[in-house]
Design an enzyme around this catalytic site. Structure first.
Site, mmCIF file in Angstrom:
data_model
loop_
_atom_site.group_PDB
_atom_site.id
_atom_site.type_symbol
_atom_site.label_atom_id
_atom_site.label_comp_id
_atom_site.label_asym_id
_atom_site.label_seq_id
_atom_site.Cartn_x
_atom_site.Cartn_y
_atom_site.Cartn_z
ATOM 1 N N LYS A 376 -7.463 -2.293 -0.699
ATOM 2 C CA LYS A 376 -6.915 -0.949 -0.505
ATOM 3 C C LYS A 376 -5.650 -0.782 -1.340
ATOM 4 C CE LYS A 376 -4.724 -2.827 3.646
ATOM 5 N NZ LYS A 376 -4.692 -2.820 5.104
ATOM 6 N N TYR A 602 23.384 7.534 -14.704
ATOM 7 C CA TYR A 602 23.688 8.620 -13.764
ATOM 8 C C TYR A 602 24.886 8.269 -12.905
ATOM 9 C CZ TYR A 602 19.357 11.096 -14.829
ATOM 10 O OH TYR A 602 18.379 11.794 -15.450
HETATM 11 C C1 LIG Z 1 -4.409 -4.104 5.448
HETATM 12 C C2 LIG Z 1 -5.262 -4.719 6.422
HETATM 13 C C3 LIG Z 1 -5.670 -6.041 6.242
HETATM 14 C C4 LIG Z 1 -5.121 -6.951 5.188
HETATM 15 O O1 LIG Z 1 -3.861 -7.368 5.642
HETATM 16 P P1 LIG Z 1 -3.002 -8.551 4.994
HETATM 17 O O2 LIG Z 1 -1.993 -8.845 6.003
HETATM 18 O O3 LIG Z 1 -2.436 -8.012 3.740
HETATM 19 O O4 LIG Z 1 -3.931 -9.672 4.767
HETATM 20 C C5 LIG Z 1 -6.590 -6.542 7.132
HETATM 21 N N1 LIG Z 1 -7.056 -5.795 8.169
HETATM 22 C C6 LIG Z 1 -6.649 -4.540 8.382
HETATM 23 C C7 LIG Z 1 -7.206 -3.787 9.524
HETATM 24 C C8 LIG Z 1 -5.738 -3.954 7.530
HETATM 25 O O5 LIG Z 1 -5.321 -2.715 7.761
#
Ligand SMILES: *Cc1c(COP(=O)(O)O)cnc(C)c1O
Length: 741
Positions: A376, A602
């Protein structure tokens, strides 16, 4: 075995197959024995081209043929690439063909026949056959079940067979040989065009499924037996003078079945370079033959290099390998020149590190727990398509994403396997979930009803709340969960929950995690007891490191896949050594001198306390360089030295103080995450300086960053977990721990 598979065996055989094709065109044993040469070039070497078709079927057509992926985009792009390659090859061989007089008496229909079936030069028939084969198989895949596709393509193969090795038989059947003669006006041999390729493409598309269940020994024996039979078949047909050509045998598909499965079970490292080189050997070797013969004649050594068939073969092989290597180098150069990947601000991906992390996690997990990497948010900023494709190549076949659009993006890029959307999807978008074969999370009971109202079939994983209270049906409400299983249009393929304190050693946190795990497995055991079977998964990165006992069917690895934990202080009971995948780099745009007292940037927030030199680098907060790093909290590396950020980070540019670094020039590379000389800045360093976790650093990477893959060949030293630990002890750890994600 499944998740641990890589396709190195296939890569190795690509090279073997390429040299077998060279053998077909040089008859290595011709000087010594006609029978031995027939065996080598007309039987053994006949495994080569079907193998290439199968690889294409496997990697390009599998989802389509199985009906799992209805997006034609990636197939279309592949067709376009093959067409370009075919075009280049035709142009390459045009001069040789003209010189050899191939085209003197060419008619218009003759030219069409050459272009669409025979391929203008003797080995180039492969390309039109591949293009036509893919089109046929795509058509079959669109309208037929896999079994029917296999049947139809087998029938095509049998028709081809009669016009090839079994021509003697066809001639005995009245009328049949006339029909073939008609066909031969269109294509010189039945292996060209539409008869040979489809079967092997379909086989390649279907063979991987279930391949892990067979033992290598079984495949090896199967290959041995079927090949021996095929060799006998070939000699018998030759004896009776049946063969019009010798590309197709009745037993060839059976040999290929066992061979391909055997190669799939050969677990060795993938060698990306073999893929390209083998292709170029295939394309270039006829030209090398011409060159070898020409040179040998010119310097009067034909007696050795041409007349001795074996030496001739080996010379052509060496020449073709060299030419293939050169072609790959030219190809990469051309691409590099064209690319602007490293011109401003970019991410460099170390795929060797990714593979290392994948294998490390797989080694930590039980055999039956597969990785379902979280890709993701652009694979945590690394580039979802680049990373997922690489993971596919490493044998990973399940992914999780946060939204429909992320899933669709992966499908459009040809990513294969399961893709689970971990969160809420608006009902209006459920058509996309279906069309792209995505799995949807059921976020609560109300949402389950909404999915039921949608009415059409959906594949889902049920989210269960074991204490995080984010999404999921509360784990105590078993009947509610059972009700989801009973919804007619929902196919429940999995059930999952998420741990929320598995990174912590604080009092009570471990008990909380253990309670989450127990509740989850008790619930899913009870469901199984009632016949509600599906995959179950609980752990993410911290679970993999600290609670591997809760590994179910999948581990949803996120942050550690990319080689770091959220924060360096997070609990890690495993001691796993991970390797960071991402480097972040930019260029020096301009260098200028400041007098003491002069300000810069800035708010003139930087003030020179002494004669100072300032470099402007081509990256800003719009690219993901947090504004919180302003005022020297963040650093960059230039020419192996540290340069603190001077004043405020701007949107697109940033000033750094390079007073201490000699010779900084426009065009120099500034490393924001990664290594320069012996210095390293880790994602932990940046996260700590910005007061956040590595996850946020990664996912803030801006949309206009380009991404490149670090060349694997240049064995530069990678930043290892050990490096980081060393560094940590060298610098004093900052007191406060970054807060929760
Ligand atoms: C983002 C997410 C993961 C991955 O998490 P990490 O801690 O980065 O391994 C796994 N399960 C769910 C439900 C998530 O939202």
């Amino acid at each position: 075995m499944d998740t641990k598979r890589s396709y190195g065996g296939l890569d190795v055989f690509r090279m073997i197959a390429a040299f077998l094709v060279v053998a077909i065109h040089t008859s290595p044993l011709g000087t010594f024995s006609a029978e031995a040469d027939f065996f080598l070039t007309r039987e053994l070497a006949r495994l080569a081209v079907p193998f290439f078709f199968m690889v294409t079927g496997h990697f390009v057509l599998a989802g389509w043929v199985r009906g799992e992926d209805r997006d034609f985009g990636s197939i279309r792009r592949y067709l376009a690439r093959v067409a370009v390659l075919y075009g280049v090859s035709v142009l390459l061989y045009l001069p040789i063909g003209i010189y050899a007089g191939h085209y003197w008496e060419l008619t218009f229909s003759g030219a069409l026949r050459m272009l669409f079936f025979d391929g203008t030069f003797y080995h180039l028939w492969y390309f039109p056959a591949l293009l036509l084969g893919i089109l046929i198989v795509s058509l079959l895949g669109r309208f037929c079940a896999p079994g029917l596709s296999l049947f139809v393509s087998s029938v095509l193969y049998l028709i081809g067979l009669l016009g090839d090795s079994y021509w003697g038989l066809a001639q005995k059947i009245p009328g049949v040989s006339d029909a073939y003669e008609l066909g031969f006006r269109c294509f010189s041999y039945t292996r060209n065009g539409i008869f040979l390729a489809p079967l092997f493409l379909v086989m390649g598309a279907l063979l991987e499924r279930g391949a892990e269940k067979t033992k290598p020994v079984v495949n090896a024996v199967g290959l041995g037996v079927t090949f021996a039979l095929m060799a006998a078949e070939g000699f018998i047909l030759r004896h009776f003078d049946f063969q019009r050509h010798d590309s197709m045998y009745l037993l060839l598909p059976f040999c290929m079945f066992f061979l391909y499965r055997l190669l799939l079970s050969w677990n060795r490292k993938t060698v990306g370079a073999f893929r390209k080189i083998s292709m170029w050997i295939y394309i270039l070797h006829p030209a090398v033959i011409v060159v070898v013969r020409g040179c040998a004649k010119a310097i009067g050594v034909s007696g050795i290099f041409v007349d001795n068939s074996l030496i001739h073969y080996l010379t052509v092989c060496a020449g073709s390998a060299a030419a293939g290597l050169a072609a790959v180098v030219v190809q990469t150069r051309l691409r590099r020149k064209k690319g602007y990947e490293k011109d401003r601000a970019w991410i460099e991906l170390d795929m060797a590190a990714l593979e290392h992390n994948v294998r490390t996690m797989q080694a930590m997990l039980p055999e039956n727990c597969k990785l379902m990497p979280a890709v993701k948010a652009e694979a945590y900023g690394h580039g979802a398509v680049l990373i997922s494709r690489e993971l596919n190549r490493l044998g990973v076949k399940a992914f999780c994403v946060a939204s429909v659009s992320e899933g669709v993006q992966l499908r459009k890029a040809g990513v294969r396997g399961e893709i689970l959307i971990l969160g809420y999807t608006h009902p209006r978008q459920l058509d996309l979930v279906r069309r792209y074969h995505l799995l949807q999370a059921v976020v609560d009971s109300r949402y389950a009803e909404e999915l039921a109202r949608y009415g059409r079939k959906l594949h889902v994983h049920i989210a269960v709340d074991t204490g995080m209270h984010r999404i999921g049906i509360p784990c105590s409400r078993q009947e509610e969960i059972e009700r989801v299983f009973q919804i007619k249009n929902l196919k429940v393929e999995g059930i999952f929950s998420h741990l929320c304190v598995s990174d912590s050693e604080e009092a009570g946190k471990e008990e909380f995690t253990l309670a989450q795990g127990e509740a989850f497995f008790q619930l899913t055991d009870a469901l199984r007891g009632k016949g509600y079977e599906c995959k179950r998964h609980l752990i993410a990165s911290n679970g993999i490191l600290n609670y591997p006992q809760f590994a179910g069917d999948y581990a949803r690895a996120g942050i550690i896949l990319y080689g770091v934990r959220s924060a360096e202080g997070d609990m890690d009971r495993s001691g796993a050594v991970l390797r960071p995948v991402m480097s972040l780099k930019a260029r020096v745009a301009s260098v200028r001198e400041l007098n003491p007292g002069e300000g810069a940037g800035y708010g003139l927030a930087f003030v020179a306390k002494r004669p100072a030199r300032i470099a402007t680098i081509t990256i800003g907060y719009a690219d993901g360089l947090s504004r919180l790093l302003s005022g020297g909290r963040g650093e960059v590396l230039i020419r192996g030295h540290r340069a603190p950020i001077a004043g405020r980070v701007c949107m697109d540019q940033t000033l750094v103080d390079v007073t201490e670094i000699p010779d900084v020039q426009t065009g120099d590379i500034a490393v924001l995450i990664g290594r320069s000389g012996s210095e390293v800045i880790t994602a932990y360093d940046m996260a700590e300086a910005a007061g956040t976790i590595t996850n946020e650093i990664f996912t803030s990477m801006g949309a206009r960053l380009t991404r490149t893959v670090k060349p694997a060949a240049g064995k530069r030293k990678a930043i290892t977990g050990a490096d980081m630990r060393e560094k940590k002890t060298a610098e004093e750890p900052s007191g406060e721990k970054p807060q929760d994600k």
